[in-house]
Motif scaffolding. Structure first.
Motif, mmCIF file in Angstrom:
data_model
loop_
_atom_site.group_PDB
_atom_site.id
_atom_site.type_symbol
_atom_site.label_atom_id
_atom_site.label_comp_id
_atom_site.label_asym_id
_atom_site.label_seq_id
_atom_site.Cartn_x
_atom_site.Cartn_y
_atom_site.Cartn_z
ATOM 1 N N SER A 191 0.829 -1.211 0.000
ATOM 2 C CA SER A 191 0.000 0.000 0.000
ATOM 3 C C SER A 191 0.861 1.257 0.000
ATOM 4 N N THR A 192 2.096 1.154 0.474
ATOM 5 C CA THR A 192 3.002 2.298 0.475
ATOM 6 C C THR A 192 3.563 2.514 -0.930
ATOM 7 N N TYR A 269 0.742 13.531 3.643
ATOM 8 C CA TYR A 269 1.539 12.368 3.265
ATOM 9 C C TYR A 269 2.844 12.357 4.053
ATOM 10 N N GLN A 294 3.652 7.569 2.047
ATOM 11 C CA GLN A 294 2.485 6.930 2.674
ATOM 12 C C GLN A 294 1.474 7.997 3.046
#
Length: 385
Positions: A191-192, A269, A294
């Motif tokens: 997901s990063t 972020y 992220q």
């Protein structure tokens, strides 16, 4: 060896190593090997030490039906195949090394398998030998060329080490390619957002999350092969993290920091960059820096199925738990899920009982322990409560 043959040999060795890099060239290289040594057909094959299986790796000049016949029956009749288990590596052997040629012509191996192919003799040389398998080069000699002679033996002996190294190189190249592909698949599942930059700040690789980030272009965008920040604050942070500096110590210390940047649409972020260990002698287009981005969120990606399994939650209880993490208050949860507040409180009481939590905040902390780094798509909106 004459000058002409020496030049042909040198050129052929080059083709053999080219074939290690480009598999499409292997068939042509083996054809040239066969012609150079004076053969009409050539095969690279291996057999396990238990003599249970045979694998044909490359072939030239042998029809598929003869290859199949060799596998099914004539491999056991081949007088040369297993001789390499006991002789020195790279030693070329022919039929006359194991039996009189006249006796060989009377064998079913010759009469039923070699003669129909127009061959009168054959020679073999070991390319690789291990406790598990032996790999050989097998070359058939056409009847028009006569039996195997010393020049043929010598040329096969000279080529054997190059064929062996080419095969090893090919395996190493394929292994590295598979490793790179597998790593790219792993990175795409995270997901990063992860981006690899070379020593000049150009993008070497970006995973799926990073490509989506660039496509949205609210924080960072791609222009050519470089990253461009979408606002002054993000640009300053990005440059400070990824500045190409000869002072390795200062650069490393700076890149251990995690910076907070805000996109043009107001989202926050977390940015982090770290240098990759690399040999200074390598080309500057090799990955030198890894950039991690992220999205800051109080709602991490959770392994919902794992939470449900750990505490034996029903689908309804899990749905309420996820709503507690995302929304918070009982009235808001009830409105979001379209159920009565008393129903939410009932499920909440069961969640406390099953997890040992005393407050909603404790439930959030427990669930946070099931955060996962990979992207997942889980929906609870269709479950009945």
């Amino acid at each position: 060896m004459t000058i002409l043959h020496a030049n042909r040999f040198s050129s052929l060795v080059g083709e053999i190593y080219d074939a290690a890099v480009n598999p499409a060239l292997r068939s042509g290289a083996l054809e040239q090997v066969s012609h150079f040594v004076g053969g009409c057909a050539a095969t690279i094959l291996s057999r396990d030490s238990a003599r249970l299986s045979i694998e044909i790796h490359q072939h030239f000049g042998t029809e598929s039906r003869f290859r199949q016949l060799y596998r099914d029956r004539y491999v056991e009749l081949d007088p040369l195949l297993d001789r390499h288990l006991t002789i020195a590596a790279e030693q070329t052997i022919g039929v006359t090394d194991v039996m009189p040629h006249a006796d060989f012509l009377a064998t079913s191996f010759y009469r039923e398998w070699m003669e129909p192919q127009g061959a009168i003799d054959l020679a073999t040389v070991a390319l690789e030998k291990s406790d598990a398998r032996t790999t050989i080069l097998q070359v058939l000699r056409h009847r028009s060329r006569g039996t195997v002679d010393e020049p043929m033996r010598e040329r096969m002996r000279l080529l054997a080490p190059h064929l062996q190294r080419s095969r090893i190189m090919g395996r190493q190249i394929r292994a590295r390619a598979h490793t790179v592909d597998d790593l790219a698949d792993v990175l795409d599942g995270l997901s990063t957002a992860i981006c690899l930059l070379d020593a000049d700040g150009r993008v070497v690789h970006a995973n799926a999350a990073c490509r989506r980030l660039f496509a949205d272009a609210n924080l960072l965008a791609m222009v050519g092969d470089r990253i461009v920040a979408r606002n002054t604050q993000a640009d300053k942070i990005f440059r400070s993290l990824c500045e190409i500096d000869s002072d390795v110590g200062t650069r490393s210390a700076a890149r251990r920091q995690i910076e907070l940047a805000t996109s043009v649409d107001g989202q926050h972020y977390l940015l982090h960059a770290c240098p990759l260990k690399r040999d200074r002698s390598l080309s500057r287009d090799i990955a030198a820096t890894a950039l991690f981005v992220q999205k800051a969120s109080t709602m991490p990606s959770l392994a919902a199925d794992a939470i449900a399994a750990a505490f034996r939650l029903t689908p309804s209880e899990l749905r309420v738990l996820m709503a507690i993490i995302e929304i918070g208050g009982v009235p808001d949860i009830a409105a979001k899920l379209g159920i009565a507040e008393t129903t939410v409180k009932t499920h909440l009481g069961r969640l406390f009982e099953k997890t040992g939590a005393g407050r909603q905040a404790d439930l959030v902390k427990i669930a946070a322990g099931f955060a996962v780094p990979f992207a997942q798509r889980t929906s609870f909106g269709d479950d009945a409560v």
